[in-house]
Design an enzyme around this catalytic site. Structure first.
Site, PDB file in Angstrom:
ATOM      1  CD  GLU A   1      -2.559  -0.660  -0.143  1.00 21.13           C
ATOM      2  OE1 GLU A   1      -3.108  -0.336  -0.780  1.00 21.13           O
ATOM      3  OE2 GLU A   1      -3.962  -1.733   0.731  1.00 21.13           O
ATOM      4  CG  HIS A   2       0.312   5.441   0.801  1.00 22.88           C
ATOM      5  ND1 HIS A   2      -0.361   6.334   0.018  1.00 22.88           N
ATOM      6  CD2 HIS A   2      -0.871   3.986   1.495  1.00 22.88           C
ATOM      7  CE1 HIS A   2      -1.632   5.854   0.351  1.00 22.88           C
ATOM      8  NE2 HIS A   2      -2.476   5.457   1.167  1.00 22.88           N
ATOM      9  CB  THR A   3       5.045   0.097  -2.662  1.00 19.36           C
ATOM     10  OG1 THR A   3       3.333  -0.179  -2.773  1.00 19.36           O
ATOM     11  CG2 THR A   3       4.405   0.519  -1.173  1.00 19.36           C
TER      12      THR A   3
ATOM     13  N   GLY B   1     -17.478   4.054  -1.608  1.00 16.44           N
ATOM     14  CA  GLY B   1     -16.301   5.145  -0.757  1.00 16.44           C
ATOM     15  C   GLY B   1     -15.648   3.813   0.213  1.00 16.44           C
ATOM     16  CB  ALA B   2     -16.006  -0.553  -1.155  1.00 20.14           C
ATOM     17  N   GLY B   3     -13.818   1.987  -1.350  1.00 17.52           N
ATOM     18  CA  GLY B   3     -12.174   1.925  -1.606  1.00 17.52           C
ATOM     19  C   GLY B   3     -11.441   0.617  -2.681  1.00 17.52           C
TER      20      GLY B   3
ATOM     21  CB  SER C   1     -15.731   3.335  -8.260  1.00 16.27           C
ATOM     22  OG  SER C   1     -15.602   4.242  -7.157  1.00 16.27           O
TER      23      SER C   1
ATOM     24  CD  GLU D   1      -9.310   9.503  -9.805  1.00 16.87           C
ATOM     25  OE1 GLU D   1      -9.893   9.334  -8.805  1.00 16.87           O
ATOM     26  OE2 GLU D   1      -9.440   9.018 -10.710  1.00 16.87           O
TER      27      GLU D   1
ATOM     28  CG  ASP E   1      -6.810   2.540  -7.094  1.00 14.97           C
ATOM     29  OD1 ASP E   1      -5.603   1.130  -7.006  1.00 14.97           O
ATOM     30  OD2 ASP E   1      -6.728   3.268  -6.656  1.00 14.97           O
TER      31      ASP E   1
HETATM   32  C1  GLA Z   1      -4.951   4.465  -4.229  1.00 14.61           C
HETATM   33  C2  GLA Z   1      -3.923   4.945  -4.983  1.00 14.61           C
HETATM   34  C3  GLA Z   1      -2.834   4.158  -5.491  1.00 14.61           C
HETATM   35  C4  GLA Z   1      -2.531   3.733  -3.932  1.00 14.61           C
HETATM   36  C5  GLA Z   1      -3.174   3.129  -3.322  1.00 14.61           C
HETATM   37  C6  GLA Z   1      -2.254   3.600  -1.446  1.00 14.61           C
HETATM   38  O1  GLA Z   1      -5.723   3.796  -3.971  1.00 14.61           O
HETATM   39  O2  GLA Z   1      -5.605   5.267  -6.203  1.00 14.61           O
HETATM   40  O3  GLA Z   1      -2.380   3.958  -6.504  1.00 14.61           O
HETATM   41  O4  GLA Z   1      -1.313   4.621  -4.198  1.00 14.61           O
HETATM   42  O5  GLA Z   1      -4.285   4.942  -2.823  1.00 14.61           O
HETATM   43  O6  GLA Z   1      -1.972   1.816  -1.826  1.00 14.61           O
END
Ligand code: GLA
Length: 381
Positions: free
Chosen positions: A31-33, A118-120, A123, A156, A168
């Site tokens: 995550e966030h990488t 909003g579930a992450g 979408s 985006e 994503d």
């Molecule tokens: C969001 C961003 C992705 C990613 C994640 C965290 O979903 O759109 O690019 O950075 O956060 O892993």
């Protein structure tokens, strides 16, 4: 939803549409990488966005969103995507395709979907990829999946204001049934890894919150990483991003970076390593190790990277208490959305009961449980 989207198109525009589908995504770990050219491990889900499209021989594009029950029109020769409107995703992709030299003629479009809001589950990435797939199919543009993912990411950045990574839209474009994508965000290439969970299931638990600082905090984290890289480059001139440093360098990195930056850099460096370990664990069927890595990822995201929130922390911590839960962590950008959980099938009921009670007691709300089936990426239907 496919049926509904098609029917709505026919009743609105009286022609037969072409249909494109693009799914939402989960992320097993990493995550966030992605915006530090690191490694991530996402997969596409069953839920997604359907886009029905047909040429209209006009200079105007006519859109209808089922979700918003709203129409929108824009003139292909004079339009300006505005932040915060659903039609911006359409205008964003059209702008980028135009800039890339594709000529986009007038079209009608209906957008439908079933991704829990909003579930992450990304979408918005699914929406952009679905729009791109629809336009490419309609106008026979033969745009590659990789280019579609890159356009979606750029859209985006430019029109939604979030400086997201590639994960994503890439997962939405390339997803494969029952497989996760071990994605290298520097080379933008992936390895498919079968997700075999004998007797266990992946289950998302939705906090049903999205804290307002999420987008700003996201961009801030990205900047903090970039700042760390420029400081570290005096000692490590060969590095381009934090992905270039291994856990063996942490002690030295701590000496170089200011106290405010080190924990964030540490998250990226250790998380990239966890992705590789998790992929190996999954390949060798070591689900226990896989689960332990999910838990370390949560600790790192919550304590070092600081992108969790009380709702996510509570759900993760309560999950760890349940026998049969191998791992649980916050998933995606953070500040709300879901946790992802690896739960023994026999423990699913106890798990849901335990979390519902705890969440209700702490926040006066019932969390939403979302079962996951790993499915295929974007395609025309
Ligand atoms: C969001 C961003 C992705 C990613 C994640 C965290 O979903 O759109 O690019 O950075 O956060 O892993």
């Amino acid at each position: 939803m496919l049926h509904h989207t098609t029917q709505t198109f026919q009743s609105h525009f009286s022609t037969i549409p072409l249909i494109a589908f693009a799914p939402g995504r989960i992320n097993l770990i990493g995550e966030h990488t992605d915006y530090q050219e690191g490694f991530v491990f996402p997969a596409a889900v069953e839920n997604g966005i359907w886009v029905a499209i047909q040429k209209n021989e006009l200079k105007v594009c006519r859109l209808y969103s089922l979700d918003f029950d709203q129409e929108f029109k824009f003139d292909l020769e004079a339009f300006s995507p505005k932040k915060g409107h659903w039609a911006t995703y359409v205008m964003g992709m059209v702008t980028l395709l135009n800039q890339a030299g594709y000529s986009i003629s007038g079209f009608d479009m209906v957008i439908g979907g079933n991704i829990p809001v909003g579930a992450g589950l990304s979408s918005s990435a699914a929406l952009s990829v679905a729009i791109g797939t629809a336009l490419s199919g309609l106008l026979d543009l033969k745009i590659s999946k990789k280019s579609l993912a890159l356009y979606a990411q750029k859209s985006e950045h430019l029109f939604a204001g979030v400086k997201c990574g590639i994960m994503d839209p890439y997962a939405s474009a390339f997803g494969i049934k029952d497989k996760a994508l071990l994605l290298d965000c520097r080379t933008t290439t992936h390895e498919e890894v079968p997700v075999i969970l004998e007797g266990y299931s992946l289950l998302l638990v939705n906090t049903k919150v999205k804290h307002t600082l999420a987008d700003t905090a996201y961009n801030d984290r990205r900047e903090a990483c970039e700042e760390s890289v420029s400081i570290l480059q005096t000692s490590y001139p060969e590095i381009k991003t934090l992905r270039d440093l291994g856990p063996g360098e942490l002690e030295n990195v701590e000496k170089i970076l200011p106290k405010t930056l080190f924990p964030k850099a540490k998250h990226i460096i250790t998380e990239c390593n966890r992705v590789h370990e998790a992929a190996l664990a999954l390949k060798s069927g070591n689900l226990e190790l896989f689960g332990t890595l999910l838990k370390s990822s949560h600790h790192s995201l919550s304590n070092d990277y600081n992108v969790s929130c009380p709702e996510l922390d509570l759900l993760a911590e309560k999950s760890w208490e349940v026998a049969g839960v191998l791992g649980s962590r916050m998933m995606g950008g953070g500040f709300g959305g879901c946790t992802i959980n690896l739960v023994k099938n026999a423990a699913l009921d106890t798990f849901q009961l335990h979390l519902t009670e705890a969440y209700m007691k702490a926040f006066g709300k019932i969390p939403e449980f979302i079962p996951i089936n790993i499915s295929s990426g974007a395609h025309l239907i």
